[in-house]
Design a protein around this motif. Structure first.
Motif, PDB file in Angstrom:
ATOM      1  N   ALA A 187       2.226   1.655  -3.420  1.00  0.00           N
ATOM      2  CA  ALA A 187       1.205   2.078  -4.372  1.00  0.00           C
ATOM      3  C   ALA A 187       0.956   3.574  -4.284  1.00  0.00           C
ATOM      4  O   ALA A 187       0.983   4.282  -5.280  1.00  0.00           O
ATOM      5  CB  ALA A 187      -0.092   1.314  -4.114  1.00  0.00           C
ATOM      6  N   ASP A 188       0.746   4.061  -3.071  1.00  0.00           N
ATOM      7  CA  ASP A 188       0.388   5.459  -2.925  1.00  0.00           C
ATOM      8  C   ASP A 188       1.557   6.401  -3.150  1.00  0.00           C
ATOM      9  O   ASP A 188       1.366   7.563  -3.428  1.00  0.00           O
ATOM     10  CB  ASP A 188      -0.250   5.686  -1.556  1.00  0.00           C
ATOM     11  CG  ASP A 188      -1.662   5.144  -1.523  1.00  0.00           C
ATOM     12  OD1 ASP A 188      -2.523   5.787  -2.117  1.00  0.00           O
ATOM     13  OD2 ASP A 188      -1.882   4.076  -0.941  1.00  0.00           O
ATOM     14  N   LEU A 232       0.813  -1.218   0.000  1.00  0.00           N
ATOM     15  CA  LEU A 232       0.000   0.000   0.000  1.00  0.00           C
ATOM     16  C   LEU A 232       0.841   1.261   0.000  1.00  0.00           C
ATOM     17  O   LEU A 232       0.511   2.238  -0.673  1.00  0.00           O
ATOM     18  CB  LEU A 232      -0.952  -0.015   1.198  1.00  0.00           C
ATOM     19  CG  LEU A 232      -1.960  -1.169   1.186  1.00  0.00           C
ATOM     20  CD1 LEU A 232      -2.804  -1.144   2.441  1.00  0.00           C
ATOM     21  CD2 LEU A 232      -2.839  -1.094  -0.050  1.00  0.00           C
ATOM     22  N   LYS A 254      -5.099  -0.698  -6.035  1.00  0.00           N
ATOM     23  CA  LYS A 254      -3.855  -0.535  -5.295  1.00  0.00           C
ATOM     24  C   LYS A 254      -2.969  -1.771  -5.396  1.00  0.00           C
ATOM     25  O   LYS A 254      -1.744  -1.665  -5.510  1.00  0.00           O
ATOM     26  CB  LYS A 254      -4.156  -0.210  -3.832  1.00  0.00           C
ATOM     27  CG  LYS A 254      -4.709   1.179  -3.624  1.00  0.00           C
ATOM     28  CD  LYS A 254      -4.946   1.469  -2.152  1.00  0.00           C
ATOM     29  CE  LYS A 254      -5.427   2.899  -1.940  1.00  0.00           C
ATOM     30  NZ  LYS A 254      -5.659   3.192  -0.511  1.00  0.00           N
TER      31      LYS A 254
END
Length: 298
Positions: A48-49, A45, A127
């Motif tokens: 991804a961000d 995560l 994501k």
């Protein structure tokens, strides 16, 4: 241990992950910030961000039409490179999202992203795909048409980069073929409105103002100028209105002529998506800038 809003805020700033993900992992690790960051990285995560700020102007258009032709949806899913745009997992994700949009009466992009797609939400699947493919991926926009009255929803996709969704009312024998031809025409000719009378009054007034300014220095009498403005305005309206345009497969006919020849049919509305339109691609940074960005952790 309860998780404070300040802890969630700090973790979001340090990882770029979503609020709910931050809150969840903080609770899981008892509020330990370093362990929370590590867990987010393991989940993919944070990775991804971290890519969320990168320009995603490539991608694909995907359209799904119901078997009865009475509903359908079109989505644009973006990525950073043409290489990922051709990836099978990426294309399947776009197809799945379009199918979901076609079958669920959601009104906003946030609602669509929250819909279940298998065991996770669309946003969670997105994501996971970002982490797997290593690029920023976004579901940029979608549109859904559905009708209960006689008619059909038709579509056309050109090269996966231009997509058109059209709604046509009626029950003539050639309805489906006409709707498909209209979708193809929209893809090629890029009309903005179905009919000239659909053009907002504000735009018409603005165009008239511009044309009047252009004609002011012509030295012609006022009545001639007025006719010039009227003629040019009508020409502009015809150019941006679907029914007034020469039909792309037979320029001797307008789309209105074609519609009339088919019989009891009427184009109600259309939407045209082109991959990346309106997205400014960032200029490539110099090597030194790229190195500094990495040093700063951007």
């Amino acid at each position: 241990m309860s998780v404070t809003a300040q802890q969630v805020k700090e973790l979001r700033e340090r990882t770029g992950a979503g609020m709910m993900e931050c809150k969840s992992v903080l609770a899981e690790v008892g509020g330990d910030m370093d362990k929370a960051i590590e867990l987010l990285r393991k989940k993919g995560l944070a990775k991804a961000d971290k890519k969320a700020g990168r320009v995603a102007a490539e991608g694909t258009i995907s359209i799904e039409i119901a078997a009865d032709g009475r509903s359908g949806a079109m989505v644009e899913v973006n990525c950073e490179t043409d290489f990922v745009a051709k990836n099978e997992d990426f294309r399947q994700f776009a197809k799945d999202v379009a199918q979901l949009a076609a079958t669920q009466a959601v009104g906003t992009l946030d609602e669509l992203l929250a819909q279940p797609l298998g065991a996770a939400s669309v946003e969670e699947v997105r994501k996971t795909l970002v982490a797997k493919l290593g690029e920023n991926i976004s579901v940029r926009r979608f549109i859904r048409y559905a009708r209960s009255e006689p008619g059909v929803i038709a579509s056309y996709i050109h090269g996966g980069r231009i997509g058109v969704l059209v709604e046509v009312a009626g029950n003539a024998a050639g309805l489906a073929e006409f709707a498909r031809d209209v979708a193809m025409h929209v893809a090629a000719s890029k009309p903005e409105y179905v009919r000239a009378e659909d053009v907002p009054a504000e735009r018409v007034a603005k165009e008239k103002e511009i044309l009047a300014a252009q004609a002011a220095d012509s030295g012609k009498p006022a009545d001639i100028i007025e006719k010039m403005i009227g003629g040019r305005l009508n020409k502009m309206l015809a150019e941006i209105s679907l029914l007034s345009q020469p039909f792309v497969k037979n320029p001797d006919l307008t789309v209105a002529d074609l519609q009339k020849s088919v019989g009891d049919v009427r184009v109600e509305r259309f939407a045209r998506f082109e991959v990346g339109e309106g997205i400014e691609k960032a200029e490539a940074a110099s090597f030194a800038e790229e190195v500094m960005a990495q040093v700063r952790g951007q």
